[in-house]
Structures are given as C-alpha cells and as structure tokens.
Design a protein around this motif. Sequence first.
Motif, PDB file in Angstrom:
ATOM      1  N   VAL A 214     -11.416  -9.269 -18.667  1.00 37.37           N
ATOM      2  CA  VAL A 214     -12.632  -9.324 -19.487  1.00 37.37           C
ATOM      3  C   VAL A 214     -13.805  -8.688 -18.740  1.00 37.37           C
ATOM      4  O   VAL A 214     -14.632  -7.997 -19.334  1.00 37.37           O
ATOM      5  CB  VAL A 214     -12.946 -10.785 -19.892  1.00 37.37           C
ATOM      6  CG1 VAL A 214     -14.365 -10.916 -20.446  1.00 37.37           C
ATOM      7  CG2 VAL A 214     -11.917 -11.286 -20.903  1.00 37.37           C
TER       8      VAL A 214
ATOM      9  N   LEU B 180      -9.515 -12.094 -16.112  1.00 31.97           N
ATOM     10  CA  LEU B 180     -10.157 -11.178 -15.157  1.00 31.97           C
ATOM     11  C   LEU B 180     -10.419  -9.819 -15.795  1.00 31.97           C
ATOM     12  O   LEU B 180     -11.407  -9.147 -15.471  1.00 31.97           O
ATOM     13  CB  LEU B 180      -9.290 -11.033 -13.895  1.00 31.97           C
ATOM     14  CG  LEU B 180      -9.206 -12.295 -13.034  1.00 31.97           C
ATOM     15  CD1 LEU B 180      -8.201 -12.113 -11.902  1.00 31.97           C
ATOM     16  CD2 LEU B 180     -10.588 -12.671 -12.472  1.00 31.97           C
TER      17      LEU B 180
ATOM     18  N   PHE C 223     -18.098 -12.338 -24.327  1.00 34.15           N
ATOM     19  CA  PHE C 223     -19.343 -12.379 -25.087  1.00 34.15           C
ATOM     20  C   PHE C 223     -19.152 -12.997 -26.465  1.00 34.15           C
ATOM     21  O   PHE C 223     -19.724 -12.525 -27.454  1.00 34.15           O
ATOM     22  CB  PHE C 223     -19.961 -10.979 -25.180  1.00 34.15           C
ATOM     23  CG  PHE C 223     -20.375 -10.436 -23.839  1.00 34.15           C
ATOM     24  CD1 PHE C 223     -21.470 -10.971 -23.174  1.00 34.15           C
ATOM     25  CD2 PHE C 223     -19.655  -9.424 -23.224  1.00 34.15           C
ATOM     26  CE1 PHE C 223     -21.843 -10.489 -21.922  1.00 34.15           C
ATOM     27  CE2 PHE C 223     -20.018  -8.948 -21.974  1.00 34.15           C
ATOM     28  CZ  PHE C 223     -21.112  -9.480 -21.325  1.00 34.15           C
TER      29      PHE C 223
ATOM     30  N   HIS D 199     -15.327 -15.997 -12.213  1.00 30.87           N
ATOM     31  CA  HIS D 199     -16.431 -16.935 -12.455  1.00 30.87           C
ATOM     32  C   HIS D 199     -17.617 -16.652 -11.543  1.00 30.87           C
ATOM     33  O   HIS D 199     -18.769 -16.789 -11.952  1.00 30.87           O
ATOM     34  CB  HIS D 199     -15.950 -18.378 -12.242  1.00 30.87           C
ATOM     35  CG  HIS D 199     -14.716 -18.715 -13.022  1.00 30.87           C
ATOM     36  ND1 HIS D 199     -13.459 -18.299 -12.644  1.00 30.87           N
ATOM     37  CD2 HIS D 199     -14.543 -19.410 -14.177  1.00 30.87           C
ATOM     38  CE1 HIS D 199     -12.572 -18.731 -13.524  1.00 30.87           C
ATOM     39  NE2 HIS D 199     -13.195 -19.407 -14.462  1.00 30.87           N
ATOM     40  N   LYS D 200     -17.328 -16.234 -10.328  1.00 29.26           N
ATOM     41  CA  LYS D 200     -18.401 -15.927  -9.373  1.00 29.26           C
ATOM     42  C   LYS D 200     -19.236 -14.734  -9.811  1.00 29.26           C
ATOM     43  O   LYS D 200     -20.432 -14.680  -9.577  1.00 29.26           O
ATOM     44  CB  LYS D 200     -17.782 -15.569  -8.013  1.00 29.26           C
ATOM     45  CG  LYS D 200     -17.812 -16.676  -7.007  1.00 29.26           C
ATOM     46  CD  LYS D 200     -17.349 -16.149  -5.654  1.00 29.26           C
ATOM     47  CE  LYS D 200     -17.140 -17.294  -4.704  1.00 29.26           C
ATOM     48  NZ  LYS D 200     -16.358 -16.889  -3.530  1.00 29.26           N
ATOM     49  N   TYR D 201     -18.549 -13.759 -10.384  1.00 28.98           N
ATOM     50  CA  TYR D 201     -19.230 -12.488 -10.646  1.00 28.98           C
ATOM     51  C   TYR D 201     -19.310 -12.179 -12.129  1.00 28.98           C
ATOM     52  O   TYR D 201     -18.783 -11.178 -12.619  1.00 28.98           O
ATOM     53  CB  TYR D 201     -18.544 -11.357  -9.879  1.00 28.98           C
ATOM     54  CG  TYR D 201     -18.463 -11.625  -8.388  1.00 28.98           C
ATOM     55  CD1 TYR D 201     -19.625 -11.838  -7.635  1.00 28.98           C
ATOM     56  CD2 TYR D 201     -17.242 -11.701  -7.733  1.00 28.98           C
ATOM     57  CE1 TYR D 201     -19.560 -12.111  -6.271  1.00 28.98           C
ATOM     58  CE2 TYR D 201     -17.162 -11.965  -6.366  1.00 28.98           C
ATOM     59  CZ  TYR D 201     -18.334 -12.178  -5.641  1.00 28.98           C
ATOM     60  OH  TYR D 201     -18.262 -12.447  -4.298  1.00 28.98           O
ATOM     61  N   GLY D 202     -19.947 -13.088 -12.850  1.00 25.86           N
ATOM     62  CA  GLY D 202     -20.416 -12.729 -14.183  1.00 25.86           C
ATOM     63  C   GLY D 202     -19.432 -12.795 -15.328  1.00 25.86           C
ATOM     64  O   GLY D 202     -19.567 -12.025 -16.282  1.00 25.86           O
ATOM     65  N   PHE D 203     -18.445 -13.693 -15.289  1.00 29.40           N
ATOM     66  CA  PHE D 203     -17.673 -13.921 -16.519  1.00 29.40           C
ATOM     67  C   PHE D 203     -18.642 -14.213 -17.662  1.00 29.40           C
ATOM     68  O   PHE D 203     -19.427 -15.169 -17.575  1.00 29.40           O
ATOM     69  CB  PHE D 203     -16.790 -15.164 -16.362  1.00 29.40           C
ATOM     70  CG  PHE D 203     -15.330 -14.895 -16.106  1.00 29.40           C
ATOM     71  CD1 PHE D 203     -14.734 -13.692 -16.474  1.00 29.40           C
ATOM     72  CD2 PHE D 203     -14.543 -15.877 -15.514  1.00 29.40           C
ATOM     73  CE1 PHE D 203     -13.379 -13.478 -16.237  1.00 29.40           C
ATOM     74  CE2 PHE D 203     -13.183 -15.665 -15.284  1.00 29.40           C
ATOM     75  CZ  PHE D 203     -12.607 -14.456 -15.646  1.00 29.40           C
ATOM     76  N   PRO D 204     -18.586 -13.500 -18.739  1.00 26.92           N
ATOM     77  CA  PRO D 204     -19.353 -13.920 -19.910  1.00 26.92           C
ATOM     78  C   PRO D 204     -18.624 -15.089 -20.581  1.00 26.92           C
ATOM     79  O   PRO D 204     -17.462 -15.349 -20.279  1.00 26.92           O
ATOM     80  CB  PRO D 204     -19.315 -12.676 -20.805  1.00 26.92           C
ATOM     81  CG  PRO D 204     -18.051 -11.975 -20.442  1.00 26.92           C
ATOM     82  CD  PRO D 204     -17.806 -12.271 -18.982  1.00 26.92           C
ATOM     83  N   PRO D 205     -19.273 -15.791 -21.491  1.00 28.62           N
ATOM     84  CA  PRO D 205     -18.520 -16.744 -22.314  1.00 28.62           C
ATOM     85  C   PRO D 205     -17.362 -15.986 -22.954  1.00 28.62           C
ATOM     86  O   PRO D 205     -17.559 -14.890 -23.499  1.00 28.62           O
ATOM     87  CB  PRO D 205     -19.547 -17.183 -23.373  1.00 28.62           C
ATOM     88  CG  PRO D 205     -20.875 -16.942 -22.728  1.00 28.62           C
ATOM     89  CD  PRO D 205     -20.690 -15.720 -21.867  1.00 28.62           C
TER      90      PRO D 205
ATOM     91  N   GLN E   6     -13.019 -15.256  -8.583  1.00 35.05           N
ATOM     92  CA  GLN E   6     -13.918 -14.086  -8.511  1.00 35.05           C
ATOM     93  C   GLN E   6     -14.491 -13.778  -9.891  1.00 35.05           C
ATOM     94  O   GLN E   6     -15.596 -13.256 -10.011  1.00 35.05           O
ATOM     95  CB  GLN E   6     -13.171 -12.857  -7.983  1.00 35.05           C
ATOM     96  CG  GLN E   6     -12.887 -12.904  -6.484  1.00 35.05           C
ATOM     97  CD  GLN E   6     -12.177 -11.636  -6.004  1.00 35.05           C
ATOM     98  OE1 GLN E   6     -12.544 -10.539  -6.389  1.00 35.05           O
ATOM     99  NE2 GLN E   6     -11.156 -11.807  -5.168  1.00 35.05           N
TER     100      GLN E   6
ATOM    101  N   HIS F 227     -16.480 -20.509 -17.991  1.00 37.79           N
ATOM    102  CA  HIS F 227     -16.949 -19.266 -17.366  1.00 37.79           C
ATOM    103  C   HIS F 227     -17.871 -19.520 -16.179  1.00 37.79           C
ATOM    104  O   HIS F 227     -18.025 -18.658 -15.327  1.00 37.79           O
ATOM    105  CB  HIS F 227     -17.623 -18.347 -18.390  1.00 37.79           C
ATOM    106  CG  HIS F 227     -18.803 -18.981 -19.082  1.00 37.79           C
ATOM    107  ND1 HIS F 227     -18.668 -19.741 -20.217  1.00 37.79           N
ATOM    108  CD2 HIS F 227     -20.127 -18.974 -18.779  1.00 37.79           C
ATOM    109  CE1 HIS F 227     -19.863 -20.164 -20.608  1.00 37.79           C
ATOM    110  NE2 HIS F 227     -20.768 -19.719 -19.744  1.00 37.79           N
ATOM    111  N   ASP F 228     -18.452 -20.692 -16.101  1.00 42.13           N
ATOM    112  CA  ASP F 228     -19.385 -20.989 -15.017  1.00 42.13           C
ATOM    113  C   ASP F 228     -18.623 -21.436 -13.763  1.00 42.13           C
ATOM    114  O   ASP F 228     -17.721 -22.276 -13.837  1.00 42.13           O
ATOM    115  CB  ASP F 228     -20.342 -22.106 -15.474  1.00 42.13           C
ATOM    116  CG  ASP F 228     -21.361 -22.452 -14.412  1.00 42.13           C
ATOM    117  OD1 ASP F 228     -22.409 -21.788 -14.384  1.00 42.13           O
ATOM    118  OD2 ASP F 228     -21.078 -23.354 -13.583  1.00 42.13           O
ATOM    119  N   TYR F 229     -19.010 -20.878 -12.629  1.00 44.44           N
ATOM    120  CA  TYR F 229     -18.276 -21.140 -11.384  1.00 44.44           C
ATOM    121  C   TYR F 229     -18.313 -22.626 -11.006  1.00 44.44           C
ATOM    122  O   TYR F 229     -17.274 -23.239 -10.753  1.00 44.44           O
ATOM    123  CB  TYR F 229     -18.856 -20.290 -10.243  1.00 44.44           C
ATOM    124  CG  TYR F 229     -18.168 -20.522  -8.919  1.00 44.44           C
ATOM    125  CD1 TYR F 229     -16.958 -19.883  -8.636  1.00 44.44           C
ATOM    126  CD2 TYR F 229     -18.708 -21.367  -7.949  1.00 44.44           C
ATOM    127  CE1 TYR F 229     -16.302 -20.093  -7.425  1.00 44.44           C
ATOM    128  CE2 TYR F 229     -18.062 -21.579  -6.738  1.00 44.44           C
ATOM    129  CZ  TYR F 229     -16.865 -20.942  -6.485  1.00 44.44           C
ATOM    130  OH  TYR F 229     -16.227 -21.153  -5.288  1.00 44.44           O
TER     131      TYR F 229
END
Lengths: 442, 442
Positions: free
Chosen positions: A199, A197, A235, A396-402, A394, A370-372
């Motif tokens: 990250v 999180l 990233f 994964h929902k809101y933009g975890f980068p690789p 949350q 990383h993808d929800y």
Amino acid sequence: MERTLIRELNTCVGTQVLIRGWVSVRRDQGKMVFCDVRDRSGMVQGIVLPISPAIEIAKEVTVESAVEVVGTINKRPEKNITADKQNGDIELSVESLTILNKAQTLPFDLDADLNLDTLLDNRPLMLHTERERDIFALQATVMQAYRNALIKREFTEFQAPALVGGDAEGGAAAFKVSYYNEMTAFLATSPQFYKELMVNAFERAFTIAKIFRGEKHATPRHLSELTQMDFEMGFIRDYHDVTRVLEEVVREVVVTAGEKHGGIFARFDTTLPLAPDPFPMLTLTEAQAIIRAEFKREIEDTSDMSPEDERQICEWARREKQSDFIFITGYPTKKRAFYTYEEPGKAPFSTGFDLLFRGLEINSGSQRMHDYDEMVARMQERDLDHEKFSFYLQGHKYGFPPHGGCSTGLERFTMKMLDLKNIREATAFPRDMNRIDMRLSS
Amino acid sequence: MERTLIRELNTCVGTQVLIRGWVSVRRDQGKMVFCDVRDRSGMVQGIVLPISPAIEIAKEVTVESAVEVVGTINKRPEKNITADKQNGDIELSVESLTILNKAQTLPFDLDADLNLDTLLDNRPLMLHTERERDIFALQATVMQAYRNALIKREFTEFQAPALVGGDAEGGAAAFKVSYYNEMTAFLATSPQFYKELMVNAFERAFTIAKIFRGEKHATPRHLSELTQMDFEMGFIRDYHDVTRVLEEVVREVVVTAGEKHGGIFARFDTTLPLAPDPFPMLTLTEAQAIIRAEFKREIEDTSDMSPEDERQICEWARREKQSDFIFITGYPTKKRAFYTYEEPGKAPFSTGFDLLFRGLEINSGSQRMHDYDEMVARMQERDLDHEKFSFYLQGHKYGFPPHGGCSTGLERFTMKMLDLKNIREATAFPRDMNRIDMRLSS
C-alpha cells in the motif's frame, strides 16, 4: 497441410482438412467405424468408410489416443442432423488417420460416477473429461476476471513470498521448512503483511498467492495448500470502501463467467449466481436474530458464525434478497486477526467482515491498524513480540494510510459457483492430510 | 468533499479540492512551507502560506506522512512553470492539512545510494521511492502482458501446486517440509509435470508459479524462491512451434512495457529492449564458434553455455543482429532435464533451447517425451524409479500429444529489462541463503 481447428470445420464443407486431437468416442460398426475427434475448440464426428485407407488404423486406435486426421467435410444427411450440437450438421469423412500417441486401455469409463479418491488418484486421466475441463476453464476465467476488475480500478499486482521467517499470525498451524544451515522457515499462511506493505508503494495492490495451512482438518471445505486472491487499498474512509470494491469485483467475475461459460451452469445442474447491487449486509447479531426467528433454533456461539449459521443465512438471503452473496459484519474484535481495526465508537466490535456465498465463507477482510503505537499495543495485548514484526512495522512507522483489504479463496469460490460438494473437486492437484497427488501412506 | 486524484488537478484550476497522499518533499521557508504531496496518480506542489490555518501542522508534519489536504488549485506564475513535469504549471494553496498517520523520522534520505543489504532490510520503507515503484509497476505489467498474450492464443491458466511429494527432477536441491504425521513433503522446483498434464485437458496451458531452489548459491542472479511464467502446448510439430509462441509473447510484453512505462527506461539509464522479428537463433556449436572468433578466447565446456558465453553471445547479437534476445539450441540431451525429447535424427542433440536476454538466460524449454515406453526407458537410463512417477505418467499412458513448453523467470526478466545489477532488486521480498525479509543470523 495446415491444421484446422475443429470449431472452424463448419466453414469447410466440401474441402479436405487436417485436424489434430483426441479420439473421444469410437464405435466399430463392423464395416465402418465412427470416430469422434476432440481438440481444444470442440468436437466433430468422423466416419471411416470400409474403402478408406484409414480403416485398419481406425479399427485399432483406442479412445483418448492423440491423432492426426485428414479427411473431407461433408454435410450430414438431413435425418442425421443434431441442430443444437457443435458441428451437428457436418461429418468428417476420414481419409488418413495417424496415431500420434496411442492411449492404453482406460481403467474405467470416463463418464462413470467415481468416488472422490478415485477421481483424484486419476486426476490426470480425468482431465480428458468435459466435466473437469469445465471446472478448470471456469476457474481460469475467475482468476483473470478478478485481476482485470482490480487492474481497471488501479490496483497493482505483486508477488507475495511463500517462504516466511515465522508463524507470524500465530493462529493457523504453519508448515515448517528445513532452510539453509539447519534454520527453520515456514510456509506463509497469508500474504497479509506484504500486501499491506505494498500500500505504501501503490495505494492499491493485489496478489494471487499460494497459502498453506497445516491444521488437521479433513472437511469438504479445507485444503492444506490454497490459492487466495488478495487485495489491499489505502486512504479508505472506512471498511465499506473495501466491501464496495469487493462486491463490484465479484459481480464482474460473475458476469464474465456467465458470458464466457454460459453452458456450464446447466451442466452442473445449477445457475449463474445471483449477485444483486448491492449485496445484502447484516451484522452478526442481526444475522443470528434472523436465524433464530426463521429457522426456529438457538444459537450456540454468538461471537461467530457456525457453518450451519452460514448455510441458513445464505438460504434466507437467496429467498428474501434474491442474492447468493451476503456480507456479515460486526464481529467482536477479539475474534479477528490481530491487525484488525476496531470500529470507531463501536467497541468491542471490529471492522472485520466476511462474504458468504451459497452457504460458505469465501472472503474475509477488514480495515487494518495503521498507527504504530496502537499496533504495538495491540500486539502486546495478544502476547505477540513486536520486535519480531520489525519488517512489517516499517509500514506503520512510515506513513501507512488508513487501509483495508480482503482475501477470496479461489477454490471455494469455484466450488460454490458450480455447486460442487467438495473443495477438492475445484482444485486440480489438491493437497490435504491424506493426499499429495496420490493418497499418502501413513 | 470527495477525493480528487492528483493527476486530475490540472483540470481543477480555481476550485477547491480534497486530496490524500504522502508528503514527498517538505521545505520550511521560515514563513511559508512548501509541501509536495504524492498519491498513486502523481505529485503536486503544495504551498502553505503564513495566513493558512494549516501552517502550524505544516511545520510539524514529517516527510512520508499520510495526509489529507484541502486547498485551492492555482496557476503558477509564468516564471515558476516547469513545463515537462506533471502539474508543473499549477500549485495547491493549502487551506487545511490533516495528518492521517505521522511518519517517524526516516533513518536515511530516500535518495541515498544504499548498499543492497540496507536496501533490502528497509524494503518496506524504500517502497515509498519512485525507483522501487518503477521496478514493481513494470513487473506487474510484465505478468499481465505475458498472461494476456497467452490467453489471446487460447492458453488456459491453472494453479500448479507448491507442495510436492518428492524431489522429482532430482537435479535441484528441494527444500523439505514437515508434513502431517511426521511425513516429509518438498517444495516444488518446477511446475513441469502439472503443466504437461494440463495439456491433456486444454492443449495449451500456463501458470505463473512459485518455485523453490535450495542450492547454496550466492550470486546476483539466483534466488531461493522465484516466480516462473510457464506454458506448455500440445500437438506441436516440433519445438519451433514453442519458440515461435515464446518470442511473440516476449515481443508483446516488451511492446506493452514500452507503451505503459515509456519513462522508466531512461530513469534506469537503459532503453526498451530490442526485440526484432524473428529473434536470432544459434546452435550451441555455432554460438561458441562465434565467441571463439569474435572474443578471441577458448571455450572450456562445449556441452553448455557458461555465464561468460551468455554475456558475449548477447553482446554479439545486439551488435550484429540488433537484438537483445537470442535463442540457443542444440544442447546435448544428456545435459537437459530427463523429460526432454531428443531431436529426431540429430542424436545426441536435444530439442532443448534457452532464451538469453541481455547476457542472461531468462527462459528454458524443449519438446517433451510423450510416448509412455520411451519415457519409462529414459527414466531407467537416468536411474529414476518410474513407479514414483505414476501420477505424471498417466499423461503418457493416456494420449499425451507431442508437446513442448518453456519457463520464463519473472525476476530475471524484470532485472534485465531495467539493467539492474542484482536479481534481488527485482524481487520485492527476496529469499536467499542469508535473507528472509531481514538478514538471517546463522
């Protein structure tokens, strides 16, 4: 008079000084008394002459008592000089000796060869010894060097919680805590979710966190409370971005340990670890093929490394690659934690890796999901209820980068640095099935 | 193409770059799209022109999605330059936009004024905001600056255990843990005994340790899991040796925070704390006399400081002494922890001290008992069974020097640095009576 540290005494020849420390050795020669004093900076030989006002107290003081000493620093006679020892060319002629706290008679000689339980039962006393100070001074350096290496690479430190709401990973047996209002909480088995999180805040985050594992292990390499040095980075292109940072960090830790504690390794009958650039890296399949060929034995489990596999591939790496470290990759995804990313195009293999050091796994890591939608599907595959992970998700929902990361066991790393036989030796106050400070009565 | 960090873009005018980060702001102007991108190093304004191959994706990408962008850095037209802003004189003309992970629609605007529970329920999402990053970046600096200040003064770091065998101090309500074989362990309420024991190894030791307190508090300044920065030092003359080190360390932390995070304090509508040399120091009696005189009110409890006392004496110290910090000494021994040393010749007063910061106690310390017989007698006075403390008492038996130390609450320190209203704001993942990540159902 101001206190002088013992390491500065060699600049004080001919002058009167005040030192404070512990009586390390006391030899009563009948008329005079030899009395070596130790502080955090070193040791000096003290001599109490028959005419010294301190002679009565010198005859009474016990080993490991805390003392304050006033005396004059003299050059030693030529024949008494021990050139390779700190303060080997000076001695302290003691004029006044004040006992700050008199030690009781020791239950055994501090250089006795103790069994592990006796050592640990007496850990507070044993902390007076050079051996214990060596271990934990090195451990302090490992922590700070690890942090400094990450901070230099723009990682931000944070505090992961030790209390968690559920045994989230499902794998390790988590200890239960009686929380408020008859609720049950758990002790964290990993700071994994929290560092991921972080990250989304800092791209690069790390923590040195306590984790707790309630498995009924009684091996020389398992503890019930351990210290993990964890980092996570966003990233990334693939998990090699993680292994690259890890090996740079480990190399910096090793170099710093060598610079600050050069003498330790000989005292433990070992050497500074070999940490070449790059560390060797093998897939599980390659490693087990080498073991088969080199050690002439069959592999029982081809989906994971056994402790014997780990020892033998490390032996090979040291001999053939001049490295005390080796990465193993290419583990099947189903053998790794549920958040492990599968290696694109290489199913059923994952991006998980382990770092082995002198025969033992000290670090484990991977790229993460990383993808929800993929993460929720993976949870369903593993029979995990994704509703219970809504806080973590949350990310994964809101933009975890690789992103990916890994976790190094501080005590295992310290243990192998000094070739200790048992992880409890590298843990100041170890907790296991049978011990919390003292042995537990069952 | 290699990634360029956003802070380096101002050296890249006229060249094509690849950046990775999150979409911070997206404004669809009909034909073209403005798309600001943020990474760990800063922010840049992106422009997607109607002719850009990226225009379709730019119309679809959501705020806080993780993206990879290729584009050319251009100087902004003179009239669009914002001089005081990072990259205020350049813009990125976007040529390619790849969505690495598409963020779902946010549940509210990230700059909305949320109530505390909503903030904390959504902490993972909120970590995307500058405000949260500010708080936890500052906190990371506080930890490392505190450690560096102590390491410079020859303190050695160690790991104190979180699992303990008993609720040793008796005062705080300790959480119970189901240990092996139906035994009960406890979560540590302090690393006190362990840091004292480390004095016999290193003279000077410190740890940043998690502690756990099960009192049924629901105030803006209490947590159930907190992070304490503890140090302990041996061979002291009196407790002023401890307060001196503490105030030097605190001053270095404040200076480092100012150097690294100058901009933060204005964003939180506060200033860098005033930390003069020396910090003002009053006895409890003196402090309460001042409160009586200056604030025209009676003191209810003259044996301790109330929260209101703490606020008012800090108000006075800031006004009269230009200090945000003030030491209070001279507490009655009976009000302090059982290992607190009494001030010689000043019974019933102890060597205990508190450090107040902007109205709140952030540190508590003292000289400790070092003599075995006196320590056992004190335990008996307090109805503590000294047999249960045999591990700890090895320190007293075997040469504890006169020693003292103190403990700083990381979250309280962070909270007051930024004038936050609630300690939970300064805790990434706070645990309290009502919350472990999400609100607990009772």
